[in-house]
Scaffold this motif. Structure first.
Motif, PDB file in Angstrom:
ATOM      1  N   PRO A 103       0.823  -1.218   0.000  1.00  0.00           N
ATOM      2  CA  PRO A 103       0.000   0.000   0.000  1.00  0.00           C
ATOM      3  C   PRO A 103       0.853   1.263   0.000  1.00  0.00           C
ATOM      4  O   PRO A 103       2.089   1.195   0.124  1.00  0.00           O
ATOM      5  CB  PRO A 103      -0.788  -0.131   1.308  1.00  0.00           C
ATOM      6  N   GLN A 104       0.194   2.398  -0.118  1.00  0.00           N
ATOM      7  CA  GLN A 104       0.877   3.693  -0.059  1.00  0.00           C
ATOM      8  C   GLN A 104       1.271   3.984   1.374  1.00  0.00           C
ATOM      9  O   GLN A 104       0.445   3.960   2.284  1.00  0.00           O
ATOM     10  CB  GLN A 104      -0.066   4.798  -0.579  1.00  0.00           C
ATOM     11  N   ARG A 105       2.546   4.258   1.602  1.00  0.00           N
ATOM     12  CA  ARG A 105       3.018   4.543   2.963  1.00  0.00           C
ATOM     13  C   ARG A 105       2.458   5.884   3.441  1.00  0.00           C
ATOM     14  O   ARG A 105       2.383   6.853   2.674  1.00  0.00           O
ATOM     15  CB  ARG A 105       4.539   4.593   3.007  1.00  0.00           C
ATOM     16  N   ARG A 106       2.096   5.934   4.737  1.00  0.00           N
ATOM     17  CA  ARG A 106       1.584   7.180   5.327  1.00  0.00           C
ATOM     18  C   ARG A 106       2.753   7.907   6.003  1.00  0.00           C
ATOM     19  O   ARG A 106       2.974   7.783   7.207  1.00  0.00           O
ATOM     20  CB  ARG A 106       0.492   6.878   6.335  1.00  0.00           C
ATOM     21  N   THR A 107       3.467   8.682   5.238  1.00  0.00           N
ATOM     22  CA  THR A 107       4.622   9.392   5.800  1.00  0.00           C
ATOM     23  C   THR A 107       4.196  10.448   6.815  1.00  0.00           C
ATOM     24  O   THR A 107       4.973  10.789   7.710  1.00  0.00           O
ATOM     25  CB  THR A 107       5.422  10.061   4.670  1.00  0.00           C
ATOM     26  N   GLU A 108       2.949  10.942   6.691  1.00  0.00           N
ATOM     27  CA  GLU A 108       2.505  11.975   7.629  1.00  0.00           C
ATOM     28  C   GLU A 108       2.414  11.436   9.053  1.00  0.00           C
ATOM     29  O   GLU A 108       2.618  12.193  10.018  1.00  0.00           O
ATOM     30  CB  GLU A 108       1.154  12.559   7.195  1.00  0.00           C
ATOM     31  N   CYS A 109       2.118  10.140   9.213  1.00  0.00           N
ATOM     32  CA  CYS A 109       2.065   9.543  10.557  1.00  0.00           C
ATOM     33  C   CYS A 109       3.449   9.525  11.190  1.00  0.00           C
ATOM     34  O   CYS A 109       3.602   9.791  12.386  1.00  0.00           O
ATOM     35  CB  CYS A 109       1.505   8.127  10.477  1.00  0.00           C
ATOM     36  N   VAL A 110       4.473   9.227  10.388  1.00  0.00           N
ATOM     37  CA  VAL A 110       5.843   9.218  10.908  1.00  0.00           C
ATOM     38  C   VAL A 110       6.268  10.633  11.269  1.00  0.00           C
ATOM     39  O   VAL A 110       6.906  10.868  12.307  1.00  0.00           O
ATOM     40  CB  VAL A 110       6.809   8.613   9.866  1.00  0.00           C
ATOM     41  N   GLN A 111       5.916  11.590  10.424  1.00  0.00           N
ATOM     42  CA  GLN A 111       6.275  12.978  10.706  1.00  0.00           C
ATOM     43  C   GLN A 111       5.618  13.460  11.995  1.00  0.00           C
ATOM     44  O   GLN A 111       6.230  14.193  12.779  1.00  0.00           O
ATOM     45  CB  GLN A 111       5.869  13.863   9.525  1.00  0.00           C
ATOM     46  N   GLN A 112       4.364  13.065  12.229  1.00  0.00           N
ATOM     47  CA  GLN A 112       3.679  13.436  13.465  1.00  0.00           C
ATOM     48  C   GLN A 112       4.394  12.854  14.677  1.00  0.00           C
ATOM     49  O   GLN A 112       4.589  13.543  15.688  1.00  0.00           O
ATOM     50  CB  GLN A 112       2.229  12.954  13.424  1.00  0.00           C
ATOM     51  N   CYS A 113       4.798  11.591  14.576  1.00  0.00           N
ATOM     52  CA  CYS A 113       5.534  10.954  15.674  1.00  0.00           C
ATOM     53  C   CYS A 113       6.877  11.632  15.911  1.00  0.00           C
ATOM     54  O   CYS A 113       7.323  11.766  17.058  1.00  0.00           O
ATOM     55  CB  CYS A 113       5.741   9.471  15.382  1.00  0.00           C
ATOM     56  N   MET A 114       7.520  12.077  14.832  1.00  0.00           N
ATOM     57  CA  MET A 114       8.806  12.759  14.974  1.00  0.00           C
ATOM     58  C   MET A 114       8.633  14.091  15.698  1.00  0.00           C
ATOM     59  O   MET A 114       9.471  14.460  16.542  1.00  0.00           O
ATOM     60  CB  MET A 114       9.430  12.970  13.585  1.00  0.00           C
TER      61      MET A 114
END
Length: 411
Positions: A103-114
């Motif tokens: 699937p398409q990776r949700r990079t925004e979730c990683v950015q939020q965690c960062m």
């Protein structure tokens, strides 16, 4: 060999617009060892079939196809894998993506965690700087360890963000994959990682595993519960502020309640990415409970294919044998549409009959062009019956060879 056939199933599921969902169910199934347990390598004690026993745990992912269920990926773990099943789910995801695409990776979730991790690092650093007076000598080492862990977590998030961006750049046609799993996989780590990887999911989590879930279930008004089956009820969960629950993740909680024959109430929570605009409460419960057919797949492997107990002594041998059993599970389903016969005994046969009886009958096998002709020999249960196997013309692998043209073989 399986990838082209699995891709056909995926293409049929996603549809011409590419928006259809591909449902994959993940579950554990235990194998108790027999005889002298020490002779089986890689085993350990764990809960297998509701009992504490030594053995293996099979972690498997099954694709819900248009008409059939197919085994997609699996791994063999020790008996105690049930206590570490969250990590087991993440471990088989690369195999799922290899065969079904990703699937398409949700990079925004990683950015939020960062962002949250950076704020935590600044806070801990300020606490260390402000330390003074009595007790500071004991508190400083603890804060320094916490700061070190936070920095390492931030480095890991940054590494994953780079990998996800690369994955998206090389994935022009992402697939919507929906994972369904039981409470053994319902951990916060699994939820966060699945969100990052771009999966949609519906995973159960029992209230006993998290105090915040118990608070959620106790806070639901009696009028909110909707009947979804005999002695079964469901309600939309109320978000309970707690760092132990789900943090800021945009997930929906569906509370479940059922009554056993002895009057005991069993409560649980399904955590899902599907919103109320996509599925109603009753539809969500029906969709989740459809995963229970995975048990039928395990039962077929254990009963029809004699996979109830480990057949070999070494872990590596049993792991390879597990792959062969699941390949046979798929092969039977792929070959059925290719069989042409006027014999109703074979045309209407169940899988158990094909494996236990037909596969043990002696037959003459003749290869002609793109077909394989099978004539069952005299003295067998299927004596005189004919079967013609026509393989799909676009399949990239050969199903026979020239040496089979006149040989008599066990089917």
């Amino acid at each position: 060999m399986q990838r082209p056939l699995l891709h056909k199933e995926v293409e049929a599921l996603v549809g011409p617009d590419g928006q259809g969902q591909v449902v994959v169910d993940v579950d554990l199934s235990g194998q108790k060892v027999r005889g002298e347990a020490k002779q089986y390598t890689g085993t350990d004690f764990g809960y297998i079939k509701g009992q504490l026993a030594r053995g293996y745990q099979i972690v498997a992912a099954f694709l819900t196809g248009v008409q059939n269920r197919f085994a997609v990926a699996s791994t063999l773990k020790s008996g105690k894998a049930h206590a570490q099943s969250g990590g087991c789910l993440l471990e088989i995801l690369p195999g799922v993506e290899t065969r079904l695409d990703r699937p398409q990776r949700r990079t925004e979730c990683v950015q939020q965690c960062m962002v949250e991790q950076k704020a935590r690092i600044r806070q801990v650093h300020q606490e260390i700087t402000a330390l003074q007076g009595r007790g500071s000598a004991r508190r400083r080492p603890k804060l320094e360890r916490e700061l070190k862990d936070a920095v390492e977590a931030l480095i890991g998030l940054n590494r994953r963000l780079r990998q996800y961006r690369q994955d998206n750049a090389t994935n022009p046609s992402p697939v919507r994959i929906v994972l369904r799993a039981d409470s053994a996989f319902g951990t916060l780590e699994v939820f966060q990682r699945l969100l990052e990887l771009g999966y949609e999911f519906a995973i159960k989590s029992y209230s006993g595993s998290n105090p915040a879930y118990k608070t959620l279930l106790d806070s639901l008004p009696a009028d909110d519960w909707v009947e979804v089956g005999k002695n079964r009820y469901a309600a939309e969960g109320i978000a309970v502020p707690s760092p132990q629950l789900l943090g800021a993740f945009p997930l929906r909680l569906v509370a479940l309640r059922r009554s056993d024959a002895d009057g005991r109430q069993v409560r649980s929570v399904v955590v899902t990415t599907f919103g109320t605009e996509t599925m109603t409460t009753k539809e969500m419960v029906t969709f989740y409970h459809a995963r229970q057919t995975i048990e039928a797949g395990f039962q077929e492997c254990k009963g029809t294919l004699h996979f109830g107990k480990p057949r070999l002594r070494k872990y590596e041998s049993n792991a390879a044998f597990t792959q062969l059993v699941l390949f046979a599970f798929n092969l039977i389903r792929w070959v059925r549409p290719c069989l042409q016969t006027t014999a109703t005994k074979i045309a209407n046969a169940k899988t158990r009959f094909l494996v236990r009886i037909a596969a043990r009958c002696r037959a003459s096998v003749r290869h002609a062009a793109d077909k394989v002709h099978i004539l069952f020999s005299r003295g067998t249960t299927l004596a005189g019956l004919r079967v013609v196997v026509t393989w799909p013309p676009d399949y990239p692998f050969s199903v026979s060879n020239g040496h089979m043209s006149t040989c008599l073989r066990e089917t």
